[in-house]
Structure formats: structure tokens, C-alpha cells
Design a protein around this motif. Structure first.
Motif, PDB file in Angstrom:
ATOM      1  N   GLN A 147      38.134  -2.546   8.355  1.00 37.15           N
ATOM      2  CA  GLN A 147      38.940  -3.511   7.610  1.00 37.15           C
ATOM      3  C   GLN A 147      39.451  -2.909   6.303  1.00 37.15           C
ATOM      4  O   GLN A 147      40.596  -3.150   5.905  1.00 37.15           O
ATOM      5  CB  GLN A 147      38.116  -4.774   7.331  1.00 37.15           C
ATOM      6  CG  GLN A 147      37.777  -5.578   8.574  1.00 37.15           C
ATOM      7  CD  GLN A 147      36.928  -6.792   8.260  1.00 37.15           C
ATOM      8  OE1 GLN A 147      36.606  -7.054   7.114  1.00 37.15           O
ATOM      9  NE2 GLN A 147      36.550  -7.547   9.296  1.00 37.15           N
ATOM     10  N   GLU A 148      38.614  -2.103   5.638  1.00 36.14           N
ATOM     11  CA  GLU A 148      39.030  -1.464   4.391  1.00 36.14           C
ATOM     12  C   GLU A 148      40.161  -0.465   4.655  1.00 36.14           C
ATOM     13  O   GLU A 148      41.145  -0.402   3.899  1.00 36.14           O
ATOM     14  CB  GLU A 148      37.834  -0.755   3.745  1.00 36.14           C
ATOM     15  CG  GLU A 148      38.148   0.018   2.487  1.00 36.14           C
ATOM     16  CD  GLU A 148      38.543  -0.843   1.309  1.00 36.14           C
ATOM     17  OE1 GLU A 148      38.929  -0.283   0.266  1.00 36.14           O
ATOM     18  OE2 GLU A 148      38.484  -2.091   1.431  1.00 36.14           O
ATOM     19  N   GLU A 149      40.038   0.321   5.739  1.00 36.74           N
ATOM     20  CA  GLU A 149      41.089   1.284   6.064  1.00 36.74           C
ATOM     21  C   GLU A 149      42.380   0.578   6.469  1.00 36.74           C
ATOM     22  O   GLU A 149      43.481   1.043   6.133  1.00 36.74           O
ATOM     23  CB  GLU A 149      40.609   2.216   7.182  1.00 36.74           C
ATOM     24  CG  GLU A 149      39.520   3.181   6.707  1.00 36.74           C
ATOM     25  CD  GLU A 149      38.912   3.985   7.845  1.00 36.74           C
ATOM     26  OE1 GLU A 149      39.253   3.683   9.016  1.00 36.74           O
ATOM     27  OE2 GLU A 149      38.099   4.881   7.561  1.00 36.74           O
ATOM     28  N   ALA A 150      42.257  -0.538   7.181  1.00 39.10           N
ATOM     29  CA  ALA A 150      43.443  -1.313   7.536  1.00 39.10           C
ATOM     30  C   ALA A 150      44.131  -1.858   6.287  1.00 39.10           C
ATOM     31  O   ALA A 150      45.358  -1.882   6.180  1.00 39.10           O
ATOM     32  CB  ALA A 150      43.065  -2.457   8.480  1.00 39.10           C
ATOM     33  N   ARG A 151      43.296  -2.288   5.317  1.00 35.07           N
ATOM     34  CA  ARG A 151      43.872  -2.794   4.064  1.00 35.07           C
ATOM     35  C   ARG A 151      44.587  -1.684   3.311  1.00 35.07           C
ATOM     36  O   ARG A 151      45.691  -1.882   2.781  1.00 35.07           O
ATOM     37  CB  ARG A 151      42.753  -3.381   3.195  1.00 35.07           C
ATOM     38  CG  ARG A 151      43.240  -4.037   1.910  1.00 35.07           C
ATOM     39  CD  ARG A 151      42.073  -4.409   1.011  1.00 35.07           C
ATOM     40  NE  ARG A 151      41.378  -3.226   0.518  1.00 35.07           N
ATOM     41  CZ  ARG A 151      41.820  -2.498  -0.505  1.00 35.07           C
ATOM     42  NH1 ARG A 151      42.969  -2.797  -1.123  1.00 35.07           N
ATOM     43  NH2 ARG A 151      41.124  -1.446  -0.903  1.00 35.07           N
ATOM     44  N   ALA A 207      32.993  -5.671  -0.106  1.00 39.02           N
ATOM     45  CA  ALA A 207      34.429  -5.494  -0.337  1.00 39.02           C
ATOM     46  C   ALA A 207      35.149  -6.797  -0.656  1.00 39.02           C
ATOM     47  O   ALA A 207      36.106  -6.814  -1.428  1.00 39.02           O
ATOM     48  CB  ALA A 207      35.071  -4.823   0.885  1.00 39.02           C
ATOM     49  N   THR A 208      34.677  -7.912  -0.083  1.00 39.91           N
ATOM     50  CA  THR A 208      35.342  -9.199  -0.329  1.00 39.91           C
ATOM     51  C   THR A 208      34.620  -9.948  -1.447  1.00 39.91           C
ATOM     52  O   THR A 208      33.409  -9.766  -1.648  1.00 39.91           O
ATOM     53  CB  THR A 208      35.342 -10.067   0.933  1.00 39.91           C
ATOM     54  OG1 THR A 208      33.989 -10.401   1.283  1.00 39.91           O
ATOM     55  CG2 THR A 208      35.986  -9.318   2.112  1.00 39.91           C
ATOM     56  N   PRO A 209      35.332 -10.797  -2.176  1.00 44.17           N
ATOM     57  CA  PRO A 209      34.671 -11.575  -3.244  1.00 44.17           C
ATOM     58  C   PRO A 209      33.541 -12.439  -2.707  1.00 44.17           C
ATOM     59  O   PRO A 209      32.521 -12.615  -3.380  1.00 44.17           O
ATOM     60  CB  PRO A 209      35.813 -12.432  -3.812  1.00 44.17           C
ATOM     61  CG  PRO A 209      37.065 -11.703  -3.446  1.00 44.17           C
ATOM     62  CD  PRO A 209      36.795 -11.027  -2.133  1.00 44.17           C
ATOM     63  N   GLU A 210      33.711 -12.978  -1.493  1.00 44.63           N
ATOM     64  CA  GLU A 210      32.665 -13.831  -0.917  1.00 44.63           C
ATOM     65  C   GLU A 210      31.387 -13.032  -0.657  1.00 44.63           C
ATOM     66  O   GLU A 210      30.278 -13.479  -0.968  1.00 44.63           O
ATOM     67  CB  GLU A 210      33.153 -14.454   0.393  1.00 44.63           C
ATOM     68  CG  GLU A 210      34.304 -15.441   0.250  1.00 44.63           C
ATOM     69  CD  GLU A 210      35.655 -14.739   0.125  1.00 44.63           C
ATOM     70  OE1 GLU A 210      35.700 -13.482   0.253  1.00 44.63           O
ATOM     71  OE2 GLU A 210      36.656 -15.438  -0.123  1.00 44.63           O
ATOM     72  N   ALA A 211      31.564 -11.810  -0.086  1.00 40.45           N
ATOM     73  CA  ALA A 211      30.392 -10.974   0.193  1.00 40.45           C
ATOM     74  C   ALA A 211      29.709 -10.535  -1.100  1.00 40.45           C
ATOM     75  O   ALA A 211      28.471 -10.519  -1.192  1.00 40.45           O
ATOM     76  CB  ALA A 211      30.802  -9.754   1.015  1.00 40.45           C
TER      77      ALA A 211
END
Length: 435
Positions: A246-250, A294-298
Motif C-alpha cells: 500500500q505504501e509503494e502504491a501510494r 502508516a495511517t493515522p488510524e493505525a
């Protein structure tokens, strides 16, 4: 000054009593908890002993009971010492109050004698009329009034001190009785501890006669533990790889957006658009912790989980740890436990220790393993006979995940619990709230 000294003594006694009450309440709470755990182990040991064949689990149960009973004896020693200190304090207070009472009575007796010699109204009037002037007569009149009031206050003070003295004597008697009861309890626990150590030696002797079967039990347990550990690590690696993807896709989407914006700027300026590179996009170099947060929720979930270290609820409502985290030695064989084993009651509900998302559910040798992600933290619950959640489900703190399985051969009911920060196993015990 006498009043000030008495007030200081009272304040010191009050502060000491409050401190003692807090310490005493904590020791009593711990003693009650140890009693509950010992009772649970006793019940389970009786069930285990119904099986005529001696097992390692019976030995582990006895070891756990011996450890808890030694803790209880140490707790009783602390209570007895605390009560001894309280008895000394109360004895000193009784002596102080008795001295104050004797002094008050002595002073009051002197006032009574003085009042007796000056009890007639004629003597009082002569005392006033013998004044040199009106001002002295007024002062003598006020003196007689104050003397009467002081007698009343002294009488009230004697009654109050006598009442406080009686209360302290009663409290002292209760404390001595409580200390005596604790001493009796301590002697019984020492006697029981001696018997259990003898039972432990007998069990070890029986086990030595069936060493082959014991080694098989240990190997079977190690194999199952290895399966659980392997599945947990597979689940965590999969979560990390998904976060990396997901990070690489972003990052790829970000680069594409930047290239598009550059082309539009070049078109508007009337220049040639930059040539896109044919080189593959670079891989993400973020750490596992950065990927999982990586996400604010996590990130928030990770911070909340960390903020509750030492206060998290247990995965079962009632239980006793029978095998600790890290290296353990069973009959001379070294085993490495990546979590803790918690003995509990039959059909006990297994619950999430924190809110999160169910990342995997697997069948391990006929029982279930549930793994939950809490940001960069993971918790694993093994040896469940049934599961009441599904993969991908969001769970809340203390939500039931399923019920713990019971070993049909031994009647033992326990859940295996592990906790990871990223791919590193950590001791779950220091994260759970004290029982």
C-alpha cells in the motif's frame, strides 16, 4: 501548649492510621486474590488427579500451587509485621492517652478542692468586694465565671479522652485478635506447603518411571507451540507486506501525479514535456514500524495500546499463569515460551485485551488460533475450541472471541496468549493489569 501538643499527637496518629489502612487494604486484597487462585488450582488439580496416569500437567499444577502458596506466606508475613507495628502504635497511643487522662483528672481534682474551699456565696462576694476598685472587681467576677467554664471544659475533656482511650483499647484488642488469626493461617499454609512439596516429589518419582511418555508429551507440546509461532509470524509478515504494498502504491500514485503536473506546466509554458523514466519505481525503505503505523488510524491505535501498558485486561476473566514467558525447564528439558499459558475454568470466554482488527483465524491441531492487530502491535489467542468472530472483523476491548478448549485426557483448561510489537515477541505479563 498542652492543647497544641495534643493536636500534633492526634494528627500524627491520624496520618499513621491512614497509611496503615491503605497498606493493610492492599495486603488483604492480594491475600484474597491468592486465595482465589489457589482454590482454582485446587479444583483443577482434583480434576487432573482423576486421571490415574500421572502427567506433566499435574506436576505443573503443583508447581504453580507451591509458588502461589509461598507468595501467600510472604504476604501473610507482611500483614503480620504491619499489624505488629500497628499494635505498637496503638499501645503507645493508649499510654499517651492514659497519661493525659491522669493529668486531666489531677488538675480537675485540684479545681474541685479549690472550689470546695470557696464554695459559699459569701466567700465569693467577699473576694469581689475586697477589690481595690471597680476594674479589679470586674476582673475578679470574670475570673470566677471563667473558672466555672474551665471546670466544665475540663470535665468534657476528661470524658472525651476516656472515650477515645476506650476506643483505642478496643481497637488494640481487635488488632491482636486479627494478628493471632493470621498467625494460625500462616501455620496452616506452611503445613500445606510441606505436604504439597512431598506430593511434588511423589509426582516427579512417578514421572521418572514413565520418562518416555513424558518426553512425548513435551515434544507434542513443542510441536504445537512451533506451529502456533510459525502461523503468528506468517500473519505478521503478511500484514507488513500488505502495508508495504500500500505504501509503494501510494508513492507510485504520488510520482504519477507529480509527472502529470510537470507535463501540464510544460504544456502551458510551450516547452517539451519531460521524458518519463523507464526505470522501475524504487521500493519503499520505510521500517516495519513506520509501515504498520502508516495511517493515522493505525498510529493512534498503537499509541493508545502503548498508553495502556500495565493496565490491559486479561484474555480471560479469571486465570492463573502456569508457564511464564521465555525459557522454562520441564523435567530438565529447556523450552522457550513466546507467550504465557493461563489456566482458567471450563468453557471460559476468551476476550480481546484491546480494540483492533482480526487478521487471521487458523486451526492448529484441532483448536483455533486468533490473531488481532492493534496498529503495530499484535495479540494472539491459542487453544480455543470455538470462535465467535471472523477474519477482518473489528473488535472492541473485552469482546468475546470464543471459548477456551479443555484437554480431554487431563481435564486441563488453559489459553495460550502471545503479544508482539511488530515481529518481536514481548512478555505479555508486564502489559496486563495486576489481578
Amino acid at each position: 501548649m498542652k492543647f497544641i501538643r495534643a493536636l500534633i499527637v492526634c494528627l500524627l496518629v491520624l496520618i499513621a492510621a491512614q497509611s496503615w489502612a491503605q497498606s493493610s487494604a492492599e495486603l488483604k486484597r492480594k491475600r484474597e486474590q491468592l486465595n482465589r487462585e489457589l482454590q482454582q488450582l485446587n479444583d483443577e488439580l482434583r480434576e487432573t488427579q482423576k486421571n490415574k496416569k500421572t502427567t506433566l500437567k499435574e506436576l505443573n499444577n503443583l508447581k504453580a500451587q507451591i509458588s502461589l502458596r509461598e507468595d501467600k506466606i510472604n504476604n501473610l508475613n507482611a500483614e503480620i509485621r504491619l499489624l505488629g507495628n500497628q499494635i505498637n502504635q496503638n499501645t503507645n497511643t493508649v499510654h499517651t492517652l492514659q497519661s493525659q487522662l491522669d493529668q486531666l483528672k489531677k488538675e480537675y481534682a485540684a479545681m474541685i478542692v479549690f472550689a470546695y474551699h470557696n464554695q459559699s456565696a459569701y466567700n465569693k462576694l467577699m473576694f469581689i468586694f475586697a477589690s481595690k476598685d471597680f476594674n479589679q472587681a470586674y476582673k475578679r467576677l470574670k475570673y470566677l465565671q471563667q473558672f466555672g467554664n474551665y471546670r466544665e471544659r475540663q470535665a468534657a475533656s476528661i470524658q472525651g479522652t476516656q472515650h477515645e482511650l476506650n476506643n483505642k483499647i478496643s481497637e488494640l484488642d481487635r488488632t491482636k485478635k486479627e494478628q493471632y488469626n493470621l498467625l494460625e493461617d500462616q501455620e496452616k499454609e506452611k503445613e500445606t506447603l510441606g505436604k504439597q512439596k512431598n506430593d511434588q516429589l511423589q509426582v516427579i518419582s512417578n514421572l521418572s518411571k514413565q520418562q518416555g511418555e513424558i518426553n512425548k508429551q513435551i515434544r507434542d507440546g513443542q510441536r504445537q507451540m512451533a506451529q502456533i509461532d510459525r502461523q503468528i509470524r506468517i500473519t505478521i509478515r503478511r500484514e507488513i507486506e500488505e502495508a508495504r504494498r500500500q505504501e509503494e502504491a501510494r508513492l507510485a500514485a504520488q510520482r504519477a501525479a507529480e509527472a502529470k503536473a510537470a507535463a501540464e506546466r510544460a504544456k502551458a509554458a510551450g516547452t517539451a514535456a519531460p521524458v518519463a523514466s523507464n526505470r522501475p519505481a524504487p521500493k519503499s525503505t520505510s521500517s516495519n514500524s513506520e509501515l504498520l503505523n502508516a495511517t493515522p488510524e493505525a498510529a493512534k491505535l498503537s499509541n493508545d495500546f502503548l498508553g495502556n501498558r500495565g493496565r490491559l485486561p486479561w484474555p480471560v476473566a479469571n486465570g492463573v499463569i502456569t508457564q511464564e514467558f521465555g525459557m522454562n525447564y520441564i523435567e530438565g528439558i529447556k523450552t522457550d515460551n513466546p507467550g504465557i499459558d493461563i489456566r482458567t475454568g471450563a468453557n471460559a470466554a476468551v476476550r480481546a485485551i484491546f480494540s483492533g482488527e482480526v487478521t487471521s483465524i487458523n486451526n492448529i491441531s484441532g483448536t483455533y488460533l486468533v490473531v488481532i492487530r492493534h496498529g503495530e502491535y499484535f495479540t494472539a489467542y491459542a487453544n480455543l475450541k470455538s470462535v465467535s468472530v471472523s477474519k477482518g472483523a473489528k473488535v472492541d476491548i473485552k469482546q468475546t472471541l470464543g471459548t477456551v478448549a479443555t484437554d480431554a485426557a487431563t481435564g486441563e483448561t488453559q489459553v495460550h496468549f502471545e503479544l508482539y510489537k511488530g515481529q518481536t515477541a514481548v512478555n505479555p505479563k508486564i502489559w496486563l493489569a495486576p489481578q
